[in-house]
Structure formats: structure tokens, C-alpha cells
Design an enzyme around this catalytic site. Structure first.
Site, PDB file in Angstrom:
ATOM      1  N   PHE A 250       1.234   2.496   7.462  1.00 35.02           N
ATOM      2  CA  PHE A 250      -0.075   2.656   8.103  1.00 35.02           C
ATOM      3  C   PHE A 250      -1.134   2.538   7.011  1.00 35.02           C
ATOM      4  CE2 PHE A 250      -3.217   4.257  10.963  1.00 35.02           C
ATOM      5  CZ  PHE A 250      -4.009   5.165  10.251  1.00 35.02           C
ATOM      6  N   VAL A 251      -2.097   1.627   7.218  1.00 33.79           N
ATOM      7  CA  VAL A 251      -3.164   1.440   6.228  1.00 33.79           C
ATOM      8  C   VAL A 251      -4.522   1.676   6.877  1.00 33.79           C
ATOM      9  CG1 VAL A 251      -4.282  -0.183   4.620  1.00 33.79           C
ATOM     10  CG2 VAL A 251      -1.784  -0.202   4.886  1.00 33.79           C
TER      11      VAL A 251
ATOM     12  N   ALA B 214      -9.372   5.028   3.339  1.00 29.97           N
ATOM     13  CA  ALA B 214      -9.435   6.493   3.216  1.00 29.97           C
ATOM     14  C   ALA B 214     -10.841   6.970   2.856  1.00 29.97           C
ATOM     15  CB  ALA B 214      -8.429   6.961   2.161  1.00 29.97           C
TER      16      ALA B 214
ATOM     17  N   HIS C 287       0.829  -1.206   0.000  1.00 30.70           N
ATOM     18  CA  HIS C 287       0.000   0.000   0.000  1.00 30.70           C
ATOM     19  C   HIS C 287       0.868   1.263   0.000  1.00 30.70           C
ATOM     20  CE1 HIS C 287      -3.103  -2.835   0.819  1.00 30.70           C
ATOM     21  NE2 HIS C 287      -3.999  -1.900   0.667  1.00 30.70           N
ATOM     22  N   PRO C 288       0.482   2.254  -0.810  1.00 33.57           N
ATOM     23  CA  PRO C 288       1.229   3.509  -0.825  1.00 33.57           C
ATOM     24  C   PRO C 288       0.950   4.283   0.469  1.00 33.57           C
ATOM     25  CG  PRO C 288      -0.767   3.779  -2.115  1.00 33.57           C
ATOM     26  CD  PRO C 288      -0.729   2.331  -1.688  1.00 33.57           C
TER      27      PRO C 288
ATOM     28  N   GLU D 123      -9.301   7.504  -3.707  1.00 39.36           N
ATOM     29  CA  GLU D 123      -9.569   7.306  -2.276  1.00 39.36           C
ATOM     30  C   GLU D 123      -8.869   8.375  -1.433  1.00 39.36           C
ATOM     31  OE1 GLU D 123      -8.081   3.391  -2.426  1.00 39.36           O
ATOM     32  OE2 GLU D 123     -10.004   2.542  -3.066  1.00 39.36           O
TER      33      GLU D 123
HETATM   34  N1  2AL Z   1      -1.780   3.517   3.259  1.00 37.10           N
HETATM   35  C1  2AL Z   1      -3.101   3.523   2.954  1.00 37.10           C
HETATM   36  O1  2AL Z   1      -3.973   3.452   3.815  1.00 37.10           O
HETATM   37  N2  2AL Z   1      -3.420   3.594   1.609  1.00 37.10           N
HETATM   38  C2  2AL Z   1      -4.719   3.626   1.178  1.00 37.10           C
HETATM   39  N3  2AL Z   1      -5.853   3.613   1.856  1.00 37.10           N
HETATM   40  C3  2AL Z   1      -6.912   3.680   0.966  1.00 37.10           C
HETATM   41  O2  2AL Z   1      -8.091   3.710   1.239  1.00 37.10           O
HETATM   42  N4  2AL Z   1      -6.423   3.732  -0.296  1.00 37.10           N
HETATM   43  C4  2AL Z   1      -5.052   3.703  -0.227  1.00 37.10           C
HETATM   44  O3  2AL Z   1      -4.218   3.745  -1.137  1.00 37.10           O
END
Ligand code: 2AL
Length: 172
Positions: free
Chosen positions: A119-120, A123, A67-68, A87
Site C-alpha cells: 500500500f502506497v 505520508a 516502497h517500504p 515522511e
Molecule cells: N508505503 C508507502 O506509502 N511508503 C511511503 N509513503 C511515503 O510518503 N513515504 C514512504 O516511504
């Protein structure tokens, strides 16, 4: 797209359409393709979640690493995937104030240094304030906790990406 049309897809077509429902992890779509046909969209989501849940911790952490960063280097270089760009824009991450940007960068760096993956968070379900708050709070967790929390967020992101491809009204 209807679920009946999904079920008629060959492998290459399926990957072209669903390969990025889990960010940069076409393996997931490639794995669940063999479970076709799906009764409805929920069954496709369940199949994806089951595959991810059965991965070892290292595999789950690998998904997070794909994930970026939010408002990170790829976003600044306009190299996000279309889905991620939409997102991150929806959360208002494309118009951070300089201090918000500084805070995001330093928290993201601390998080990655501590856990070894980014951290994911979903979004589309959080605005930038909630994201900054969540990032600061989750920094205090332990690694296993964050792998599970991150994977739960990946599942939410996946579901929202699926619903933008397949109409949820349709079922076989
Ligand atoms: N690091 C992230 O949480 N990345 C992201 N969350 C999302 O909802 N889209 C993403 O690319």
C-alpha cells in the site's frame, strides 16, 4: 538549489541528488536526466511523470514494490531511507499505539497478499488515521485501480521530495 544549477549537473551528480525522488528507483532519475535542461521544477516533475506513465503495468507495480511498508519491518529496523523516515515520522507513524500498529500490520499484510505490492500513500499529506482509513478502503479496489492510485501517490511523494531539493521560485 536553483533549476539552473540542476541543469548544470553531470549524470553522476544528478543521480546522487535525485536518485531517490522515486523511492529506491534511481532508474527514473537516470531516464529523465537526458531531458536536461529543464525550464523549471514543474518541467522536471512532468518529465518524471511522463516516464512513469509510459511504463507497462508491470513496471508501475515494480515501482510500488520498491516502497517500504508504512510503519513496517524496515521502519522498525531503522533501515528506512532518510526521505521515507522523515515522511513516515511526519504522518505520526513512529508513535502508533499497539492497537494501531496491529491494525496497520494486518491491513498491510492483507493488502500485499491481495495485490502483490505494498500500500502506497503520500505520508506527508496524510496523518496516521487517514492512512489507516485509506488502507482499509483501498483494500476493496481491484489491482489495476490500485496500481493507478499508488502511482498517483508516488507522484505526490516525488513532487514533495523535489521541492525539498530545488527551490520552486527559480526558473531559467
Ligand atoms: N508505503 C508507502 O506509502 N511508503 C511511503 N509513503 C511515503 O510518503 N513515504 C514512504 O516511504
Amino acid at each position: 538549489m536553483l533549476i539552473s544549477e540542476v541543469n548544470a549537473l553531470g549524470f553522476e551528480e544528478f543521480i546522487k541528488i535525485f536518485g531517490n525522488v522515486v523511492e529506491m528507483c534511481p532508474l527514473v532519475a537516470a531516464a529523465v536526466w537526458s531531458n536536461l535542461p529543464f525550464q523549471d521544477l514543474e518541467s522536471l516533475q512532468n518529465s518524471i511523470e511522463t516516464f512513469v506513465d509510459q511504463l507497462p503495468l508491470a513496471g508501475k507495480a515494480g515501482i510500488l514494490r520498491c516502497h517500504p511498508d508504512l510503519a513496517g519491518r524496515l521502519a522498525a529496523a531503522d533501515q528506512l531511507t532518510d526521505e521515507s523516515k522523515l515522511e513516515q515520522k511526519a504522518a505520526g507513524l513512529d508513535d502508533l499505539t499497539p492497537s494501531e500498529k496491529f491494525q496497520m500490520d494486518s491491513l498491510n499484510t492483507r493488502y500485499k497478499d491481495k495485490f502483490g505490492f505494498p500500500f502506497v500513500i503520500c505520508a506527508r499529506e496524510n496523518k496516521k488515521d487517514a492512512i489507516l482509513k485509506g488502507l482499509a478502503q483501498r483494500l476493496n479496489n481491484d489491482k489495476d485501480q490500485e496500481i493507478h492510485t499508488g502511482v498517483a501517490e508516488v507522484k505526490k511523494i516525488c513532487w514533495l521530495r523535489l521541492t525539498s531539493i530545488v527551490s520552486t521560485k527559480s526558473s531559467l
